[in-house]
Scaffold this motif. Sequence first.
Motif, PDB file in Angstrom:
ATOM      1  N   GLY A  24      22.946  34.200  38.787  1.00 46.56           N
ATOM      2  CA  GLY A  24      23.030  33.758  37.382  1.00 46.56           C
ATOM      3  C   GLY A  24      24.433  33.687  37.020  1.00 46.56           C
ATOM      4  N   LEU A  25      25.670  33.477  37.965  1.00 45.42           N
ATOM      5  CA  LEU A  25      26.861  33.327  37.676  1.00 45.42           C
ATOM      6  C   LEU A  25      27.259  32.387  38.608  1.00 45.42           C
ATOM      7  N   SER A  26      28.055  31.557  38.153  1.00 46.86           N
ATOM      8  CA  SER A  26      28.943  30.351  39.078  1.00 46.86           C
ATOM      9  C   SER A  26      29.846  30.863  39.562  1.00 46.86           C
ATOM     10  N   LEU A  27      29.925  30.698  41.024  1.00 52.29           N
ATOM     11  CA  LEU A  27      30.901  31.226  41.795  1.00 52.29           C
ATOM     12  C   LEU A  27      32.133  30.235  41.623  1.00 52.29           C
ATOM     13  N   ARG A  28      31.899  29.158  41.010  1.00 52.37           N
ATOM     14  CA  ARG A  28      33.078  28.199  40.893  1.00 52.37           C
ATOM     15  C   ARG A  28      33.800  28.484  39.527  1.00 52.37           C
ATOM     16  N   TYR A  29      33.155  29.553  38.612  1.00 53.30           N
ATOM     17  CA  TYR A  29      33.844  29.650  37.476  1.00 53.30           C
ATOM     18  C   TYR A  29      34.180  31.225  37.561  1.00 53.30           C
ATOM     19  N   TYR A  30      33.534  32.026  38.117  1.00 51.31           N
ATOM     20  CA  TYR A  30      34.060  33.433  38.265  1.00 51.31           C
ATOM     21  C   TYR A  30      34.703  33.809  39.519  1.00 51.31           C
ATOM     22  N   ALA A  31      35.785  34.436  39.352  1.00 51.13           N
ATOM     23  CA  ALA A  31      36.393  35.168  40.574  1.00 51.13           C
ATOM     24  C   ALA A  31      35.438  36.591  40.994  1.00 51.13           C
ATOM     25  N   ILE A  32      35.223  36.748  42.181  1.00 50.73           N
ATOM     26  CA  ILE A  32      34.553  37.887  42.628  1.00 50.73           C
ATOM     27  C   ILE A  32      35.561  38.642  43.327  1.00 50.73           C
ATOM     28  N   ALA A  33      35.664  40.134  43.081  1.00 52.80           N
ATOM     29  CA  ALA A  33      36.418  40.860  43.641  1.00 52.80           C
ATOM     30  C   ALA A  33      35.840  42.219  44.211  1.00 52.80           C
ATOM     31  N   TRP A  34      36.223  42.918  45.318  1.00 52.88           N
ATOM     32  CA  TRP A  34      35.746  44.185  45.582  1.00 52.88           C
ATOM     33  C   TRP A  34      36.883  45.064  45.183  1.00 52.88           C
ATOM     34  N   TYR A  35      36.341  46.051  44.380  1.00 56.34           N
ATOM     35  CA  TYR A  35      36.995  47.157  44.104  1.00 56.34           C
ATOM     36  C   TYR A  35      36.407  48.628  44.737  1.00 56.34           C
ATOM     37  N   ARG A  36      37.259  49.485  44.944  1.00 51.09           N
ATOM     38  CA  ARG A  36      36.637  50.808  45.547  1.00 51.09           C
ATOM     39  C   ARG A  36      37.140  52.071  44.816  1.00 51.09           C
ATOM     40  N   ALA A  89      35.059  55.379  50.486  1.00 49.59           N
ATOM     41  CA  ALA A  89      34.995  55.283  49.043  1.00 49.59           C
ATOM     42  C   ALA A  89      33.452  54.601  48.816  1.00 49.59           C
ATOM     43  N   VAL A  90      33.440  54.487  47.573  1.00 51.73           N
ATOM     44  CA  VAL A  90      32.203  53.716  47.094  1.00 51.73           C
ATOM     45  C   VAL A  90      32.770  52.359  46.788  1.00 51.73           C
ATOM     46  N   TYR A  91      32.312  51.325  47.235  1.00 45.45           N
ATOM     47  CA  TYR A  91      32.660  50.036  47.121  1.00 45.45           C
ATOM     48  C   TYR A  91      31.962  49.329  46.144  1.00 45.45           C
ATOM     49  N   TYR A  92      32.466  48.604  45.153  1.00 45.12           N
ATOM     50  CA  TYR A  92      31.786  47.905  44.069  1.00 45.12           C
ATOM     51  C   TYR A  92      32.322  46.426  43.971  1.00 45.12           C
ATOM     52  N   CYS A  93      31.458  45.379  43.724  1.00 50.31           N
ATOM     53  CA  CYS A  93      31.876  44.052  43.585  1.00 50.31           C
ATOM     54  C   CYS A  93      31.905  43.632  42.021  1.00 50.31           C
ATOM     55  N   GLY A  94      32.692  43.015  41.438  1.00 49.54           N
ATOM     56  CA  GLY A  94      32.822  42.488  40.158  1.00 49.54           C
ATOM     57  C   GLY A  94      33.101  41.226  39.967  1.00 49.54           C
ATOM     58  N   ALA A  95      32.712  40.549  38.583  1.00 48.65           N
ATOM     59  CA  ALA A  95      32.888  39.291  38.587  1.00 48.65           C
ATOM     60  C   ALA A  95      33.926  39.202  37.480  1.00 48.65           C
ATOM     61  N   VAL A  96      34.748  38.345  37.324  1.00 54.90           N
ATOM     62  CA  VAL A  96      35.863  38.089  36.091  1.00 54.90           C
ATOM     63  C   VAL A  96      36.032  36.504  35.970  1.00 54.90           C
ATOM     64  N   ALA A  97      36.419  36.241  34.723  1.00 56.38           N
ATOM     65  CA  ALA A  97      36.879  35.046  34.508  1.00 56.38           C
ATOM     66  C   ALA A  97      37.941  34.891  33.444  1.00 56.38           C
ATOM     67  N   PRO A  98      39.017  34.097  33.238  1.00 53.47           N
ATOM     68  CA  PRO A  98      39.509  33.218  34.699  1.00 53.47           C
ATOM     69  C   PRO A  98      40.292  34.112  35.829  1.00 53.47           C
ATOM     70  N   TRP A  99      40.529  33.457  36.836  1.00 55.60           N
ATOM     71  CA  TRP A  99      41.231  34.299  37.904  1.00 55.60           C
ATOM     72  C   TRP A  99      42.362  35.118  37.806  1.00 55.60           C
ATOM     73  N   ARG A 100      43.156  34.565  36.588  1.00 55.30           N
ATOM     74  CA  ARG A 100      44.344  35.241  36.364  1.00 55.30           C
ATOM     75  C   ARG A 100      44.094  36.751  35.858  1.00 55.30           C
ATOM     76  N   TYR A 101      42.785  37.018  35.589  1.00 59.26           N
ATOM     77  CA  TYR A 101      42.555  38.357  35.092  1.00 59.26           C
ATOM     78  C   TYR A 101      42.034  39.221  36.552  1.00 59.26           C
ATOM     79  N   ALA A 102      42.018  38.711  37.518  1.00 60.36           N
ATOM     80  CA  ALA A 102      41.353  39.425  38.872  1.00 60.36           C
ATOM     81  C   ALA A 102      41.992  40.809  39.048  1.00 60.36           C
ATOM     82  N   ARG A 103      43.395  40.971  38.803  1.00 61.57           N
ATOM     83  CA  ARG A 103      44.006  42.234  39.182  1.00 61.57           C
ATOM     84  C   ARG A 103      43.974  43.223  38.086  1.00 61.57           C
TER      85      ARG A 103
END
Length: 121
Positions: A24-36, A89-103
Amino acid sequence: QLQASGGGSVQPGGSLRLACEVSGLSLRYYAIAWYRQAPGKEREGVACISGAKTTDYADSVKGRFAISIDNAKNTVDLLMNSLKLEDTAVYYCGAVAPWRYARIRDKYNFWGQGTQVTVSS
């Protein structure tokens, strides 16, 4: 919309591959990250990847972890090598847009459920 899998128990020096299935999300639009998140600690960023396949890693995992996009499966994978006790740790994946917010954890639009990674001897 984000489903994390692949966690488990491993000895120090071992490897695991996590997968974040994205729907349901476009990987071209959203950055995907792993957090823990380790017990008693804040959730911290581990690695992230943009739709253009730009990557960014936490210093603690550089050279050991690799994040990638599998377009065929619509997943974002995290290959974790040379695992250490402190990677537990517990590892989570998250989606954010745009890329500059990834951190910026608070900017994330979506989170998946966590998957437990335990490194112990």
